[in-house]
Design a protein around this motif. Structure first.
Motif, mmCIF file in Angstrom:
data_model
loop_
_atom_site.group_PDB
_atom_site.id
_atom_site.type_symbol
_atom_site.label_atom_id
_atom_site.label_comp_id
_atom_site.label_asym_id
_atom_site.label_seq_id
_atom_site.Cartn_x
_atom_site.Cartn_y
_atom_site.Cartn_z
ATOM 1 N N TYR A 81 42.178 27.974 31.838
ATOM 2 C CA TYR A 81 41.703 26.570 31.959
ATOM 3 C C TYR A 81 40.322 26.512 32.860
ATOM 4 C CZ TYR A 81 46.270 24.796 30.849
ATOM 5 O OH TYR A 81 47.536 24.651 30.142
ATOM 6 N N ARG A 82 39.224 26.050 32.309
ATOM 7 C CA ARG A 82 37.848 26.068 32.955
ATOM 8 C C ARG A 82 38.125 25.680 34.560
ATOM 9 N NH1 ARG A 82 33.419 26.663 30.443
ATOM 10 N NH2 ARG A 82 34.217 26.191 28.491
ATOM 11 N N ASN A 83 37.465 26.625 35.381
ATOM 12 C CA ASN A 83 37.186 26.434 36.740
ATOM 13 C C ASN A 83 38.697 26.321 37.350
ATOM 14 O OD1 ASN A 83 34.265 25.828 36.627
ATOM 15 N ND2 ASN A 83 34.711 24.044 36.055
ATOM 16 N N SER A 84 39.837 27.109 37.043
ATOM 17 C CA SER A 84 41.014 27.124 37.397
ATOM 18 C C SER A 84 41.238 28.641 38.258
ATOM 19 C CB SER A 84 41.992 26.816 36.595
ATOM 20 O OG SER A 84 41.932 28.085 35.673
ATOM 21 N N SER A 85 42.164 28.582 38.941
ATOM 22 C CA SER A 85 42.555 29.858 39.622
ATOM 23 C C SER A 85 43.032 31.025 38.474
ATOM 24 C CB SER A 85 43.636 29.524 40.501
ATOM 25 O OG SER A 85 44.931 29.148 39.926
ATOM 26 N N ARG A 86 43.121 30.462 37.321
ATOM 27 C CA ARG A 86 43.444 31.527 36.367
ATOM 28 C C ARG A 86 42.267 32.392 36.038
ATOM 29 N NH1 ARG A 86 47.842 29.072 32.191
ATOM 30 N NH2 ARG A 86 49.105 28.181 33.742
ATOM 31 N N GLU A 87 41.029 31.691 36.053
ATOM 32 C CA GLU A 87 39.635 32.303 35.842
ATOM 33 C C GLU A 87 39.519 33.357 36.800
ATOM 34 O OE1 GLU A 87 36.775 29.513 33.129
ATOM 35 O OE2 GLU A 87 36.695 29.515 35.398
ATOM 36 N N MET A 88 39.868 32.877 38.190
ATOM 37 C CA MET A 88 39.828 33.717 39.263
ATOM 38 C C MET A 88 40.703 35.051 39.264
ATOM 39 S SD MET A 88 38.568 34.714 42.356
ATOM 40 C CE MET A 88 37.968 33.390 43.062
ATOM 41 N N LEU A 89 42.010 34.820 38.758
ATOM 42 C CA LEU A 89 42.753 35.842 38.463
ATOM 43 C C LEU A 89 42.352 37.015 37.595
ATOM 44 C CD1 LEU A 89 45.594 37.287 38.273
ATOM 45 C CD2 LEU A 89 46.140 35.434 36.418
ATOM 46 N N MET A 90 41.629 36.666 36.563
ATOM 47 C CA MET A 90 41.129 37.304 35.452
ATOM 48 C C MET A 90 40.004 38.086 35.975
ATOM 49 S SD MET A 90 43.258 37.353 33.140
ATOM 50 C CE MET A 90 42.098 38.495 31.893
ATOM 51 N N HIS A 91 39.040 37.618 36.888
ATOM 52 C CA HIS A 91 37.993 38.124 37.376
ATOM 53 C C HIS A 91 38.628 39.233 38.578
ATOM 54 C CE1 HIS A 91 34.091 38.699 39.432
ATOM 55 N NE2 HIS A 91 34.667 38.518 40.591
ATOM 56 N N VAL A 92 39.471 39.041 39.241
ATOM 57 C CA VAL A 92 39.993 40.102 40.289
ATOM 58 C C VAL A 92 40.516 41.066 39.341
ATOM 59 C CG1 VAL A 92 41.758 40.049 41.929
ATOM 60 C CG2 VAL A 92 40.475 38.181 41.958
ATOM 61 N N LEU A 93 41.169 40.786 38.313
ATOM 62 C CA LEU A 93 41.902 42.229 37.593
ATOM 63 C C LEU A 93 40.785 43.087 37.254
ATOM 64 C CD1 LEU A 93 44.824 40.678 35.623
ATOM 65 C CD2 LEU A 93 44.831 42.535 37.299
ATOM 66 N N ARG A 151 42.899 37.162 45.241
ATOM 67 C CA ARG A 151 42.306 38.098 45.944
ATOM 68 C C ARG A 151 43.099 39.080 46.611
ATOM 69 N NH1 ARG A 151 37.002 35.017 48.260
ATOM 70 N NH2 ARG A 151 38.889 33.507 48.446
ATOM 71 N N GLU A 152 44.557 38.898 46.797
ATOM 72 C CA GLU A 152 45.492 39.590 47.405
ATOM 73 C C GLU A 152 46.037 40.425 46.329
ATOM 74 O OE1 GLU A 152 48.478 37.151 49.577
ATOM 75 O OE2 GLU A 152 47.055 35.540 49.725
ATOM 76 N N LEU A 153 45.855 40.221 45.448
ATOM 77 C CA LEU A 153 46.304 40.960 44.073
ATOM 78 C C LEU A 153 46.352 42.444 43.902
ATOM 79 C CD1 LEU A 153 48.370 41.086 41.688
ATOM 80 C CD2 LEU A 153 46.378 40.375 40.173
ATOM 81 N N PRO A 154 45.147 43.132 44.282
ATOM 82 C CA PRO A 154 44.727 44.471 44.003
ATOM 83 C C PRO A 154 45.693 45.041 45.098
ATOM 84 C CG PRO A 154 42.623 43.153 44.003
ATOM 85 C CD PRO A 154 43.604 42.180 44.533
ATOM 86 N N SER A 155 45.666 44.686 46.328
ATOM 87 C CA SER A 155 46.636 45.478 47.256
ATOM 88 C C SER A 155 48.051 45.449 46.776
ATOM 89 C CB SER A 155 46.492 44.738 48.629
ATOM 90 O OG SER A 155 46.940 43.617 48.979
ATOM 91 N N ILE A 156 48.549 44.327 46.323
ATOM 92 C CA ILE A 156 49.736 44.319 45.784
ATOM 93 C C ILE A 156 49.966 45.404 44.776
ATOM 94 C CG2 ILE A 156 51.319 42.761 44.684
ATOM 95 C CD1 ILE A 156 50.284 40.259 46.067
ATOM 96 N N LEU A 157 49.205 45.422 43.810
ATOM 97 C CA LEU A 157 49.384 46.350 42.747
ATOM 98 C C LEU A 157 49.192 47.752 43.226
ATOM 99 C CD1 LEU A 157 47.181 44.520 40.051
ATOM 100 C CD2 LEU A 157 49.544 44.677 40.120
ATOM 101 N N GLU A 158 48.497 48.066 44.283
ATOM 102 C CA GLU A 158 48.379 49.354 44.836
ATOM 103 C C GLU A 158 49.779 49.658 45.354
ATOM 104 O OE1 GLU A 158 46.196 51.724 44.784
ATOM 105 O OE2 GLU A 158 44.497 50.766 43.806
ATOM 106 N N ARG A 159 50.378 48.933 46.089
ATOM 107 C CA ARG A 159 51.659 49.070 46.681
ATOM 108 C C ARG A 159 52.841 49.384 45.449
ATOM 109 N NH1 ARG A 159 50.634 44.839 50.184
ATOM 110 N NH2 ARG A 159 52.277 43.447 48.971
#
Length: 440
Positions: free
Chosen positions: A279-291, A389-397
């Motif tokens: 969805y436009r301007n949603s946290s889902r766009e943020m999720l894909m950007h962080v990944l 933005r917490e996701l990268p550290s979660i994936l590293e663990r």
């Protein structure tokens, strides 16, 4: 001395006559008593009602019965045993727990989650697109029967019990109008004393705007005794309004998954997955950007789309299920509401939900345990985050975990989800028993 033939002939005639007279005397004039030891005495019907009529002697049937006394004793003992057995069975019936009957009409897809996933009931026919499907099961003291499908229409559902559960969809206005017609039909059954108790399982509005059903609740002068509603509604009081889980997307044919050894112990090649609408301007766009920015998108299965699709194709459903089965984590960003089908579907495959733990706009209850207060209260073993933005550290663990640790976590998640469904089954059954049959 030689006897003349004439005299011999006369002598024979005389003997014959004498014997005939003696025989006639014994038959018609003898008063000899017949012993009861060797005869069965049978009296005429007249003798049974008042003795001998008109001076006639009683009639005695010459039937040989040497075991009369023994037979009387045997019959008496047999009757006593029968009576004792009858009393014994009567005591068993009194000690048996009383059973009650409740019918469920599934007029929303969430009814399949209630029946197949929570209550674990059978459905016939097994064809998911059949016009009419039904099933029966026992839970607690209740015998449930379930009817669903397009052919289940008002006035054409067999109703041989006075307790009813109606499963409805109230997400949008068109669904509300349809559900209201069903409520009006059930209200007529209540007014005609055909139905005495009514509960509603409601797929509520994602903003928790369910005012339309309020007047139908008994506490507001209506006829609905109990309401089980999805999402964190402020109406929930655990007295007559209870929170209900959203469950999997049965309307998109998501199946009931039975855990097996392969599901638990397999070596999953991906750390995470996200297949869904951006969805436009949603946290889902943020999720894909962080990944993408972290480079972790190569470690995950992602298939974002720009437009929401209400139905799955066979290929898209298979792709989605494969992603759940092959990844350790399932990313669950908020949509219109924080609670989504993806959470429960991930649990079905032992893929740990990573849930965006933020409140969405609307009238849903706010508080320290919201959102997802039902799942949190049940001790859901999810990963809760407030910012992607917490996701990268979660994936590293996650990358540093051993296969043994992952298998153990997967097993615990599947066991928790099975336990959660069992708890909801017991709660649903107990609430209905307590409210419908307490004084029966």
């Amino acid at each position: 001395m030689k006897i003349p033939k004439r005299k011999l002939f006369l002598l024979i005639i005389f003997a014959y006559v004498a014997f005939s007279l003696y025989a006639a005397y014994n038959v018609f004039f003898s008063t000899k008593v017949i012993s009861r030891v060797h005869r069965v005495v049978k009296k005429e019907a007249g003798a049974l009602s008042g003795g001998v009529r008109d001076g006639a002697a009683p009639f005695f049937a010459d039937e040989w019965n040497p075991w009369e006394d023994e037979q009387v004793e045997y019959n008496s003992a047999l009757n006593k045993k029968r009576e004792a057995f009858k009393q014994y069975m009567g005591k068993i019936d009194k000690t048996k727990p009383k059973r009650y009957k409740v019918q469920i009409w599934g007029k929303a897809a969430i009814g399949l989650y209630l029946w197949e996933h929570i209550l674990e009931g059978p459905l016939n026919p097994t064809d998911k697109v059949a016009q009419w499907r039904e099933g029966e099961l026992q839970s607690g003291k209740i015998d449930f029967s379930f009817y669903t499908g397009p052919a289940v229409v008002q006035g054409h559902v067999p109703l041989d019990m006075n307790s009813l559960v109606l499963v409805l969809n109230g997400r949008e206005q068109q669904k509300v109008s349809y559900s209201t017609r069903w409520l009006e039909h059930v209200q007529a059954l209540v007014q005609s004393h055909t139905v005495s108790h009514v509960a509603v399982v409601l797929l509520g509005n994602e903003h928790c705007s369910n005012e339309w059903i309020g007047p139908h609740l008994k506490r507001n002068g209506g006829f609905v005794d109990l309401l089980f509603v999805v999402y964190d509604s402020p109406w929930v009081n655990d007295k007559d309004v209870f929170q209900w889980p959203l469950g999997v997307a049965t309307y998109r044919q998501f199946p009931m998954i039975r855990p097996n050894a392969q599901l638990i112990t397999s070596n999953r090649p991906y750390l995470c997955n996200f297949l869904g609408t951006l969805y436009r301007n949603s946290s889902r766009e943020m999720l894909m950007h962080v990944l993408k920015h972290s480079g972790m998108d190569k470690e995950c299965i992602t298939a974002p789309r720009e437009k929401w699709l209400p139905q799955e194709t066979a290929d898209s459903l298979r792709q989605y299920q494969t992603a759940l089965a092959q990844s350790e984590l399932t990313l669950c960003p908020v949509g219109i509401n924080t609670e989504c089908y993806r959470i429960y579907e991930a649990c079905s495959y032992g893929s740990v939900p990573v849930v965006e733990d933020v409140l969405t706009p609307g009238s849903c209850a706010a508080g320290p345990s919201s959102p997802l207060r039902l799942l949190k209260a049940a001790g859901a073993p999810f990963v809760f985050i407030s910012d992607w933005r917490e996701l990268p550290s979660i994936l590293e663990r996650e990358k540093g975990m051993s296969q043994e640790q992952r298998v153990d976590r997967r097993r615990r998640l599947l066991e928790w989800y099975a336990s959660f469904r069992q708890q909801m089954k017991e709660r649903f059954t107990e609430v209905i028993e307590e409210n419908f049959f307490k004084n029966v």
